[in-house]
Design a protein around this motif. Structure first.
Motif, PDB file in Angstrom:
ATOM      1  N   PHE A   1     -10.085   5.624  -5.835  1.00  0.00           N
ATOM      2  CA  PHE A   1     -11.042   4.529  -5.856  1.00  0.00           C
ATOM      3  C   PHE A   1     -11.834   4.455  -7.157  1.00  0.00           C
ATOM      4  O   PHE A   1     -12.672   3.567  -7.316  1.00  0.00           O
ATOM      5  CB  PHE A   1     -11.969   4.620  -4.644  1.00  0.00           C
ATOM      6  CG  PHE A   1     -11.311   4.185  -3.362  1.00  0.00           C
ATOM      7  CD1 PHE A   1     -11.183   2.832  -3.060  1.00  0.00           C
ATOM      8  CD2 PHE A   1     -10.805   5.118  -2.481  1.00  0.00           C
ATOM      9  CE1 PHE A   1     -10.570   2.425  -1.889  1.00  0.00           C
ATOM     10  CE2 PHE A   1     -10.191   4.716  -1.302  1.00  0.00           C
ATOM     11  CZ  PHE A   1     -10.073   3.370  -1.009  1.00  0.00           C
ATOM     12  N   ASP A   2     -11.557   5.376  -8.094  1.00  0.00           N
ATOM     13  CA  ASP A   2     -12.089   5.219  -9.449  1.00  0.00           C
ATOM     14  C   ASP A   2     -11.339   4.130 -10.200  1.00  0.00           C
ATOM     15  O   ASP A   2     -11.849   3.580 -11.180  1.00  0.00           O
ATOM     16  CB  ASP A   2     -11.970   6.531 -10.233  1.00  0.00           C
ATOM     17  CG  ASP A   2     -12.938   7.594  -9.755  1.00  0.00           C
ATOM     18  OD1 ASP A   2     -13.980   7.227  -9.181  1.00  0.00           O
ATOM     19  OD2 ASP A   2     -12.655   8.793  -9.951  1.00  0.00           O
ATOM     20  N   LEU A   3     -10.123   3.838  -9.755  1.00  0.00           N
ATOM     21  CA  LEU A   3      -9.282   2.843 -10.420  1.00  0.00           C
ATOM     22  C   LEU A   3      -9.694   1.433 -10.007  1.00  0.00           C
ATOM     23  O   LEU A   3     -10.227   1.226  -8.916  1.00  0.00           O
ATOM     24  CB  LEU A   3      -7.812   3.063 -10.050  1.00  0.00           C
ATOM     25  CG  LEU A   3      -7.213   4.436 -10.374  1.00  0.00           C
ATOM     26  CD1 LEU A   3      -5.789   4.538  -9.827  1.00  0.00           C
ATOM     27  CD2 LEU A   3      -7.223   4.671 -11.888  1.00  0.00           C
ATOM     28  N   PRO A   4      -9.427   0.438 -10.873  1.00  0.00           N
ATOM     29  CA  PRO A   4      -9.664  -0.945 -10.446  1.00  0.00           C
ATOM     30  C   PRO A   4      -8.779  -1.276  -9.249  1.00  0.00           C
ATOM     31  O   PRO A   4      -7.722  -0.654  -9.052  1.00  0.00           O
ATOM     32  CB  PRO A   4      -9.284  -1.770 -11.679  1.00  0.00           C
ATOM     33  CG  PRO A   4      -8.433  -0.864 -12.512  1.00  0.00           C
ATOM     34  CD  PRO A   4      -8.897   0.524 -12.239  1.00  0.00           C
ATOM     35  N   ALA A   5      -9.194  -2.236  -8.440  1.00  0.00           N
ATOM     36  CA  ALA A   5      -8.510  -2.527  -7.178  1.00  0.00           C
ATOM     37  C   ALA A   5      -7.010  -2.723  -7.360  1.00  0.00           C
ATOM     38  O   ALA A   5      -6.203  -2.164  -6.598  1.00  0.00           O
ATOM     39  CB  ALA A   5      -9.131  -3.756  -6.524  1.00  0.00           C
ATOM     40  N   ALA A   6      -6.607  -3.471  -8.357  1.00  0.00           N
ATOM     41  CA  ALA A   6      -5.184  -3.765  -8.544  1.00  0.00           C
ATOM     42  C   ALA A   6      -4.375  -2.518  -8.871  1.00  0.00           C
ATOM     43  O   ALA A   6      -3.157  -2.479  -8.656  1.00  0.00           O
ATOM     44  CB  ALA A   6      -5.006  -4.811  -9.655  1.00  0.00           C
ATOM     45  N   GLY A   7      -5.033  -1.495  -9.392  1.00  0.00           N
ATOM     46  CA  GLY A   7      -4.328  -0.277  -9.774  1.00  0.00           C
ATOM     47  C   GLY A   7      -4.219   0.756  -8.676  1.00  0.00           C
ATOM     48  O   GLY A   7      -3.629   1.827  -8.886  1.00  0.00           O
ATOM     49  N   ARG A   8      -4.751   0.465  -7.509  1.00  0.00           N
ATOM     50  CA  ARG A   8      -4.753   1.437  -6.412  1.00  0.00           C
ATOM     51  C   ARG A   8      -3.443   1.343  -5.625  1.00  0.00           C
ATOM     52  O   ARG A   8      -3.402   0.866  -4.486  1.00  0.00           O
ATOM     53  CB  ARG A   8      -5.949   1.204  -5.502  1.00  0.00           C
ATOM     54  CG  ARG A   8      -7.278   1.424  -6.184  1.00  0.00           C
ATOM     55  CD  ARG A   8      -8.426   1.013  -5.290  1.00  0.00           C
ATOM     56  NE  ARG A   8      -9.646   0.808  -6.054  1.00  0.00           N
ATOM     57  CZ  ARG A   8     -10.647   0.030  -5.669  1.00  0.00           C
ATOM     58  NH1 ARG A   8     -10.568  -0.636  -4.518  1.00  0.00           N
ATOM     59  NH2 ARG A   8     -11.720  -0.103  -6.417  1.00  0.00           N
ATOM     60  N   THR A   9      -2.391   1.784  -6.241  1.00  0.00           N
ATOM     61  CA  THR A   9      -1.067   1.740  -5.637  1.00  0.00           C
ATOM     62  C   THR A   9      -0.654   3.141  -5.200  1.00  0.00           C
ATOM     63  O   THR A   9      -1.261   4.147  -5.604  1.00  0.00           O
ATOM     64  CB  THR A   9      -0.039   1.214  -6.641  1.00  0.00           C
ATOM     65  OG1 THR A   9       0.024   2.139  -7.750  1.00  0.00           O
ATOM     66  CG2 THR A   9      -0.428  -0.164  -7.162  1.00  0.00           C
ATOM     67  N   GLU A  10       0.407   3.196  -4.392  1.00  0.00           N
ATOM     68  CA  GLU A  10       0.901   4.509  -3.994  1.00  0.00           C
ATOM     69  C   GLU A  10       1.379   5.301  -5.204  1.00  0.00           C
ATOM     70  O   GLU A  10       1.163   6.510  -5.299  1.00  0.00           O
ATOM     71  CB  GLU A  10       2.039   4.379  -2.982  1.00  0.00           C
ATOM     72  CG  GLU A  10       2.518   5.752  -2.516  1.00  0.00           C
ATOM     73  CD  GLU A  10       3.686   5.706  -1.556  1.00  0.00           C
ATOM     74  OE1 GLU A  10       4.325   6.768  -1.376  1.00  0.00           O
ATOM     75  OE2 GLU A  10       3.954   4.639  -0.991  1.00  0.00           O
ATOM     76  N   GLU A  11       2.020   4.615  -6.150  1.00  0.00           N
ATOM     77  CA  GLU A  11       2.491   5.302  -7.358  1.00  0.00           C
ATOM     78  C   GLU A  11       1.323   5.930  -8.115  1.00  0.00           C
ATOM     79  O   GLU A  11       1.420   7.060  -8.616  1.00  0.00           O
ATOM     80  CB  GLU A  11       3.233   4.309  -8.271  1.00  0.00           C
ATOM     81  CG  GLU A  11       4.559   3.804  -7.720  1.00  0.00           C
ATOM     82  CD  GLU A  11       4.398   2.793  -6.585  1.00  0.00           C
ATOM     83  OE1 GLU A  11       3.264   2.244  -6.408  1.00  0.00           O
ATOM     84  OE2 GLU A  11       5.384   2.558  -5.863  1.00  0.00           O
ATOM     85  N   ALA A  12       0.202   5.202  -8.181  1.00  0.00           N
ATOM     86  CA  ALA A  12      -0.973   5.737  -8.867  1.00  0.00           C
ATOM     87  C   ALA A  12      -1.506   6.966  -8.131  1.00  0.00           C
ATOM     88  O   ALA A  12      -1.861   7.976  -8.753  1.00  0.00           O
ATOM     89  CB  ALA A  12      -2.055   4.669  -8.965  1.00  0.00           C
ATOM     90  N   ALA A  13      -1.529   6.894  -6.802  1.00  0.00           N
ATOM     91  CA  ALA A  13      -2.010   8.035  -6.019  1.00  0.00           C
ATOM     92  C   ALA A  13      -1.117   9.253  -6.228  1.00  0.00           C
ATOM     93  O   ALA A  13      -1.601  10.376  -6.422  1.00  0.00           O
ATOM     94  CB  ALA A  13      -2.068   7.661  -4.539  1.00  0.00           C
ATOM     95  N   GLN A  14       0.198   9.029  -6.196  1.00  0.00           N
ATOM     96  CA  GLN A  14       1.122  10.148  -6.390  1.00  0.00           C
ATOM     97  C   GLN A  14       0.973  10.760  -7.779  1.00  0.00           C
ATOM     98  O   GLN A  14       1.095  11.981  -7.949  1.00  0.00           O
ATOM     99  CB  GLN A  14       2.571   9.680  -6.169  1.00  0.00           C
ATOM    100  CG  GLN A  14       2.883   9.172  -4.768  1.00  0.00           C
ATOM    101  CD  GLN A  14       2.931  10.276  -3.718  1.00  0.00           C
ATOM    102  OE1 GLN A  14       2.759  11.450  -4.026  1.00  0.00           O
ATOM    103  NE2 GLN A  14       3.150   9.902  -2.467  1.00  0.00           N
ATOM    104  N   SER A  15       0.656   9.930  -8.762  1.00  0.00           N
ATOM    105  CA  SER A  15       0.492  10.444 -10.131  1.00  0.00           C
ATOM    106  C   SER A  15      -0.774  11.279 -10.279  1.00  0.00           C
ATOM    107  O   SER A  15      -0.898  12.080 -11.220  1.00  0.00           O
ATOM    108  CB  SER A  15       0.471   9.288 -11.139  1.00  0.00           C
ATOM    109  OG  SER A  15      -0.750   8.558 -11.043  1.00  0.00           O
ATOM    110  N   LEU A  16      -1.714  11.102  -9.359  1.00  0.00           N
ATOM    111  CA  LEU A  16      -2.956  11.877  -9.405  1.00  0.00           C
ATOM    112  C   LEU A  16      -2.799  13.258  -8.781  1.00  0.00           C
ATOM    113  O   LEU A  16      -3.632  14.140  -9.012  1.00  0.00           O
ATOM    114  CB  LEU A  16      -4.064  11.118  -8.658  1.00  0.00           C
ATOM    115  CG  LEU A  16      -4.597   9.847  -9.309  1.00  0.00           C
ATOM    116  CD1 LEU A  16      -5.482   9.077  -8.321  1.00  0.00           C
ATOM    117  CD2 LEU A  16      -5.395  10.186 -10.563  1.00  0.00           C
ATOM    118  N   LEU A  17      -1.745  13.454  -8.001  1.00  0.00           N
ATOM    119  CA  LEU A  17      -1.644  14.691  -7.234  1.00  0.00           C
ATOM    120  C   LEU A  17      -1.495  15.928  -8.124  1.00  0.00           C
ATOM    121  O   LEU A  17      -2.200  16.926  -7.932  1.00  0.00           O
ATOM    122  CB  LEU A  17      -0.488  14.611  -6.238  1.00  0.00           C
ATOM    123  CG  LEU A  17      -0.477  15.770  -5.244  1.00  0.00           C
ATOM    124  CD1 LEU A  17      -0.406  15.250  -3.804  1.00  0.00           C
ATOM    125  CD2 LEU A  17       0.696  16.692  -5.491  1.00  0.00           C
TER     126      LEU A  17
END
Length: 270
Positions: free
Chosen positions: A46-62
């Protein structure tokens, strides 16, 4: 007093003592650390802008969050027998993130708070503290308290027990802000179920009375040193069996400084 420590005492007073008075170290738990990792990823998402909150983005944060967690707690590496064991564990964490996106669309959410520290004092002087995973506020001001769980939703028979933590949060927020949260929501990523409850003032009044009675019981145990063990199926997961008389162990002397620290859970009289 926090929800977890209150729950500890109700589960087993001796477990409570070891954690809150003796403050003994415990080996890391694979399930608990996985929960911490997934929570951290969802918070950062949720630090990311709304449009960037994708599953791919979440997986890249792990992976970065896992590296940060290892730096903070080097002992977590001891949970794994080898690279294959670690890989399987990380795969489980990734599957929980996938499940999250099946349950919510974070692009449509703008949390008011994340990992929010809440502290308040009851009329009796008992100090309460807890961390709320997420607080959502609707345009009409209605508040939803959200907590992520990486396990499975409980059987309906045990839902009240599961909601104890959430009612605890609701009580604190009510005492702080004067408004009862509209909804409490537990998001169980382990099996994709959501448990919701809309609290009312009467149940929070009852909980406050229960916590006051619980604190009096804890205070009496601290005064006498009598924290009795309570055997249950949860003993199988206890880190302190070697110190428990129910399992042939010997309870160490209770540290006076630990008792003093415990009793700061009640505010000093003005």
């Amino acid at each position: 007093m926090s929800p977890s420590r209150a729950k500890d005492f109700q589960q087993c007073p001796l477990l409570f003592r070891f954690r809150a008075v003796d403050r003994l170290p415990e080996p890391p738990s694979a399930a608990a650390v996985k929960g911490s990792l997934v929570h951290a990823v969802l918070e950062r998402l949720f630090d990311l802008p709304a449009a960037g909150r994708t599953e791919e983005a979440a997986q890249s944060l792990l992976d970065p969050e896992w590296s940060r967690l290892q730096a903070e707690r080097p002992d977590v590496v001891s949970m794994f027998a080898g690279p294959e064991d670690l890989g399987a564990w990380l795969a489980q964490a990734r599957s929980l993130l996938t499940q999250y996106f099946r349950m919510e669309n974070p692009q449509r959410l703008e949390p008011a708070e994340r990992e929010m520290l809440v502290e308040t004092e009851l009329a009796s002087g008992v100090l309460l503290r807890g961390f709320v995973d997420r607080l959502d506020v609707a345009p009409n001001g209605a508040v939803r308290v959200v907590d992520y769980k990486t396990g499975k939703a409980p059987n309906p028979r045990f839902q009240d027990e599961a909601l104890f933590q959430m009612r605890f949060y609701a009580l604190m927020l009510w005492r702080l802000n004067g408004t009862v949260p509209a909804r409490l929501q537990l998001v169980y990523l382990g099996n994709g179920r959501t448990l919701t409850h809309d609290p009312v003032e009467a149940e929070l009044v009852a909980l406050e009375k229960h916590l006051d009675r619980l604190w009096e019981t804890i205070s009496a145990a601290a005064a006498t040193g009598d924290f009795q063990p309570r055997v249950s199926r949860l003993c199988d997961w206890c880190s302190f069996q070697s110190l428990c008389p129910k399992f042939g162990g010997e309870v160490p002397p209770m540290p006076p400084e630990g008792v003093e620290h415990l009793l700061t859970a009640r505010a000093a009289p003005q």
